[in-house]
Design an enzyme around this catalytic site. Sequence first.
Site, PDB file in Angstrom:
ATOM      1  N   ASP A  78      -0.020   5.107   1.112  1.00  9.52           N
ATOM      2  CA  ASP A  78      -0.122   6.103   2.174  1.00  9.52           C
ATOM      3  C   ASP A  78       0.007   5.463   3.553  1.00  9.52           C
ATOM      4  O   ASP A  78      -0.677   4.498   3.873  1.00  9.52           O
ATOM      5  CB  ASP A  78      -1.458   6.840   2.078  1.00  9.52           C
ATOM      6  CG  ASP A  78      -1.606   7.596   0.774  1.00  9.52           C
ATOM      7  OD1 ASP A  78      -0.607   7.737   0.054  1.00  9.52           O
ATOM      8  OD2 ASP A  78      -2.734   8.042   0.470  1.00  9.52           O
TER       9      ASP A  78
ATOM     10  N   ASP B 275       0.863  -1.168   0.000  1.00  5.52           N
ATOM     11  CA  ASP B 275       0.000   0.000   0.000  1.00  5.52           C
ATOM     12  C   ASP B 275       0.908   1.230   0.000  1.00  5.52           C
ATOM     13  O   ASP B 275       2.108   1.122   0.286  1.00  5.52           O
ATOM     14  CB  ASP B 275      -0.898  -0.042   1.242  1.00  5.52           C
ATOM     15  CG  ASP B 275      -1.811   1.166   1.354  1.00  5.52           C
ATOM     16  OD1 ASP B 275      -2.385   1.561   0.327  1.00  5.52           O
ATOM     17  OD2 ASP B 275      -1.935   1.706   2.467  1.00  5.52           O
TER      18      ASP B 275
END
Length: 278
Positions: free
Chosen positions: A18, A16
């Site tokens: 952020d 992922d």
Amino acid sequence: MPARPFGTTRTAAFFDLDKTIIAKSSALAFSRPFYQGGLINRRAVLKSAYAQFLFLAGGADHDQMERMREYLSALTKGWNVQQVREIVAETLHGMIDPIIYDEAASLIEQHHQAGRDVVIVSSSGSEVVEPIGQLLGADHVIATRLQVEDGRYTGEIEYYAYAETKAEAIRELAGREGYDLANSYAYSDSSTDLPLLEAVGHPSAVNPDRALRKEAVARDWPVLRFERPVELRRRLPEFGAPSRPALLAVALGTAAVTAGLLWYASKRRRPGGGRLVA
């Protein structure tokens, strides 16, 4: 981290973006340049700062993300694509390079050294995620795509890389590339990425929200703390700024997700008090 033995099935590491690779929301990082470019007003900039705080403190759950998606679709309708791309092209390097986690960059290097492909899987727009992937040497990027017609955003989402859709995307990619997911790795901070983490044999929670931490402890998954943002050029002397043509491939998703998170921030205020909702 063991290397892949010669002749065995290929493996990958899925990240992922952020709060997993970078220390902030990639979308909210661009609120001030968007204000300077006339896309959002001063009030939205203040809400963006507040939303960034909320995001770093706890993230957004499924219902908030769904409302965010609906709102951002309406808000970005009619925005000029070239204008947004130029704004992000001018600011991407300065906004993103200093907030990459040193620990994440090290993990990416280790996976590459072990013979694994690195794949970034993000709900942010491909226009911003792909250049970040280039900076980090990612082999593939999976990200949200929004529709564009006649040089403007239509307000429709073509592909939303979120929750189960992320898991479906990495399974499709694994089929094309020959990855053995049972021996692959995944990293995320959010409970909305549980399908992604469940799709591989070696999941890890990074800076997890409360729900993901609970799941990770229950399932005996590693819980990692990334705490050292580092300027990538200092960490990697060979790193250089991407070309302007590469940067001009940026923006629609950033603008859209930014708009949604601004709305999310406003919804988290209690009427009349300004206090955070627990």
